[in-house]
Design a protein around this motif. Structure first.
Motif, short mmCIF file in Angstrom:
data_model
loop_
_atom_site.label_atom_id
_atom_site.label_comp_id
_atom_site.label_asym_id
_atom_site.label_seq_id
_atom_site.Cartn_x
_atom_site.Cartn_y
_atom_site.Cartn_z
N GLU A 179 0.81 -1.22 0.00
CA GLU A 179 0.00 0.00 0.00
C GLU A 179 0.85 1.27 0.00
O GLU A 179 0.31 2.38 -0.14
N ARG A 180 2.16 1.13 0.13
CA ARG A 180 3.04 2.29 0.06
C ARG A 180 3.34 2.68 -1.38
O ARG A 180 3.94 3.72 -1.64
N ARG A 181 2.93 1.83 -2.33
CA ARG A 181 3.19 2.07 -3.75
C ARG A 181 2.00 2.77 -4.42
O ARG A 181 0.85 2.39 -4.21
N GLY A 182 2.29 3.78 -5.22
CA GLY A 182 1.25 4.44 -5.98
C GLY A 182 0.28 5.21 -5.11
O GLY A 182 0.54 5.52 -3.95
N SER A 183 -0.86 5.54 -5.69
CA SER A 183 -1.90 6.30 -5.01
C SER A 183 -3.18 5.48 -4.94
O SER A 183 -3.77 5.14 -5.97
N THR A 184 -3.61 5.16 -3.75
CA THR A 184 -4.83 4.37 -3.57
C THR A 184 -6.03 5.05 -4.21
O THR A 184 -6.89 4.38 -4.81
N ALA A 185 -6.09 6.37 -4.13
CA ALA A 185 -7.23 7.10 -4.68
C ALA A 185 -7.37 6.89 -6.19
O ALA A 185 -8.48 7.02 -6.74
N ASP A 186 -6.28 6.56 -6.88
CA ASP A 186 -6.34 6.35 -8.33
C ASP A 186 -7.20 5.14 -8.71
O ASP A 186 -7.55 4.99 -9.88
N PHE A 187 -7.52 4.30 -7.73
CA PHE A 187 -8.30 3.09 -8.02
C PHE A 187 -9.79 3.29 -7.74
O PHE A 187 -10.56 2.34 -7.78
N ALA A 188 -10.19 4.53 -7.47
CA ALA A 188 -11.58 4.80 -7.11
C ALA A 188 -12.55 4.40 -8.22
O ALA A 188 -13.63 3.87 -7.94
N ARG A 189 -12.18 4.64 -9.48
CA ARG A 189 -13.11 4.30 -10.57
C ARG A 189 -13.32 2.80 -10.68
O ARG A 189 -14.42 2.34 -11.00
N ALA A 190 -12.28 2.03 -10.41
CA ALA A 190 -12.44 0.57 -10.42
C ALA A 190 -13.43 0.14 -9.33
O ALA A 190 -14.30 -0.71 -9.57
N PHE A 191 -13.30 0.73 -8.16
CA PHE A 191 -14.20 0.36 -7.07
C PHE A 191 -15.63 0.83 -7.33
O PHE A 191 -16.59 0.18 -6.91
N ALA A 192 -15.78 1.94 -8.05
CA ALA A 192 -17.13 2.39 -8.41
C ALA A 192 -17.79 1.39 -9.34
O ALA A 192 -19.00 1.14 -9.24
N GLY A 215 -8.37 5.98 6.05
CA GLY A 215 -9.24 7.08 5.64
C GLY A 215 -9.40 7.15 4.13
O GLY A 215 -10.51 7.40 3.62
N VAL A 216 -8.32 6.92 3.39
CA VAL A 216 -8.40 6.93 1.93
C VAL A 216 -9.29 5.79 1.44
O VAL A 216 -10.11 5.97 0.52
N CYS A 217 -9.15 4.62 2.05
CA CYS A 217 -9.98 3.47 1.65
C CYS A 217 -11.46 3.73 1.92
O CYS A 217 -12.32 3.33 1.13
N LEU A 218 -11.75 4.43 3.00
CA LEU A 218 -13.13 4.74 3.33
C LEU A 218 -13.69 5.81 2.39
O LEU A 218 -14.78 5.65 1.82
N ASP A 219 -12.93 6.89 2.21
CA ASP A 219 -13.44 8.06 1.51
C ASP A 219 -13.36 7.94 0.00
O ASP A 219 -14.25 8.42 -0.71
N GLN A 220 -12.30 7.33 -0.51
CA GLN A 220 -12.09 7.27 -1.95
C GLN A 220 -12.59 5.96 -2.58
O GLN A 220 -13.03 5.95 -3.72
N LEU A 221 -12.49 4.87 -1.83
CA LEU A 221 -12.87 3.57 -2.38
C LEU A 221 -14.19 3.04 -1.84
O LEU A 221 -14.72 2.06 -2.35
N GLY A 222 -14.72 3.67 -0.81
CA GLY A 222 -16.00 3.24 -0.25
C GLY A 222 -15.96 1.88 0.40
O GLY A 222 -16.92 1.10 0.32
N ALA A 223 -14.85 1.55 1.06
CA ALA A 223 -14.63 0.22 1.61
C ALA A 223 -15.75 -0.23 2.55
O ALA A 223 -16.20 0.52 3.42
#
Length: 346
Positions: A179-192, A215-223
């Protein structure tokens, strides 16, 4: 946390759901050795004489070594029968540990080149899951997971694949690797995409990075569930958010220690999570690399935190409630857990 006394009932007979088990990492060590010998694959010492390997993910070099071992293990799976064997043995091992429901996490992209593409491989895995479930009596489903070290467009392709199989053996969509690699928020469209298909959203977070990644997983990915999520204990406010939203945490104690997230099992903050009201489902993560399966997660937490049988039964109930098991299956399993606890002669 008051333990109410140490427990003595057998943890292999405690019915439970297993929500955090990776496909390749579920392989038996003996199977790895056998398949490698069959095809003349030379395994590193860490997967042979030094098994289970000494691991660390404290830095990039440590994670790279862990991932290299994982890739070597994946390379021994060369035929459809190998895949079917892995799934069947994973089911057998879970049943032996008291497992009654398993959600196996699979990244089809890692096998696409050898097995005719991501769709063909997914078909194979789902057929193997159906066969293994019939043979063992274990309820089983699949979570398709993207790799966060690959491009987000790859994740979208996997999310569309998962959506095609929603209701046909695939119950969720995840995001794994460092999870230290890249930006988790960039995967939001996949999760949508996965969310529109009604799939459970279960990204990894809060393991190698701290509460901010939760927080990113909750807010950006809707975990809906978090793979690991254990380090949310470091931030009471974030932990409160997790509890309020009913987001379950797939906590894997042995792998947390093996990878250096915590120094020892007594440092895994399970009591703090439970005291805050968090839903926790214990998981084995990658038994092939950590040398520890499902029941051992309960046993280590029993020993490290002096958990009572009542507390262990509640952990098992939470694993069932956090699962995607059909309602009638979940109700039956909770009844079996209650019966385990009611047994006066452990």
């Amino acid at each position: 946390m008051t333990s109410g006394g140490t427990g003595r009932r057998s943890l292999t007979t405690l019915p439970k759901a297993h929500l955090h088990l990776h496909f390749t990492g579920s392989m038996r060590h003996a199977t790895l050795l056998e398949l490698a010998a069959r095809d003349g694959i030379v395994l590193p010492d860490a997967l042979v004489g030094e098994w289970p390997p000494q691991l660390s993910a404290a830095d990039e070099k440590g994670w790279f070594r862990f991932q290299r071992l994982y890739d070597v293990a994946r390379s021994v799976l060369r035929t459809e029968d190998d895949v079917r064997r892995l799934v069947r043995e994973a089911a057998e091992d879970d049943v032996a540990d008291g497992g009654r429901w398993l959600e196996l996490q699979v990244d089809p992209s890692g096998f696409a080149a050898r097995f005719g593409g991501i769709t063909a491989f997914t078909d194979l895995v789902l057929d193997a899951v159906r066969d293994a479930s019939r043979a063992t009596g274990l309820g089983m489903a699949v979570v398709i997971a993207a790799n966060r070290t690959r491009h987000p467009l790859d994740a979208r392709a996997l999310a569309r694949l998962a959506a095609q199989y929603a209701g046909r053996g695939v119950v969720g969509f995840g995001l794994s690797n460092d999870e230290r690699r890249g930006s988790t928020a960039d995967f939001a469209r996949a999760f949508a995409i996965a969310e529109r298909a009604g799939l459970l959203l279960a990204p990894h977070g809060g393991e190698l990075l701290g509460p901010e990644s939760v927080g990113v997983c909750l807010d950006q990915l809707g975990a809906h569930r978090l793979g690991h999520g254990v380090r949310v204990a470091e931030d009471p406010r974030m932990l409160e958010r997790v509890v309020e939203r009913g987001v379950a945490l797939e906590v894997c104690p042995v792998s947390n220690v093996a990878l250096g997230v915590y120094s020892d099992l007594t440092s895994v903050p399970l009591p703090q999570l439970l005291e805050a009201g968090a839903t926790v489902a214990l998981g084995a993560d990658d038994p092939l690399l950590f040398g520890s399966r499902l029941a051992a997660q309960y046993a280590t937490m029993r020993a490290a935190h002096e958990l009572s049988d009542a507390q262990l039964a509640e952990l098992a109930r939470m694993s069932v409630r956090a699962s995607q098991a059909p309602a009638e299956v979940a109700a039956r399993l909770v009844g079996e857990i209650d019966a385990w606890l009611a047994d006066c002669s452990p």
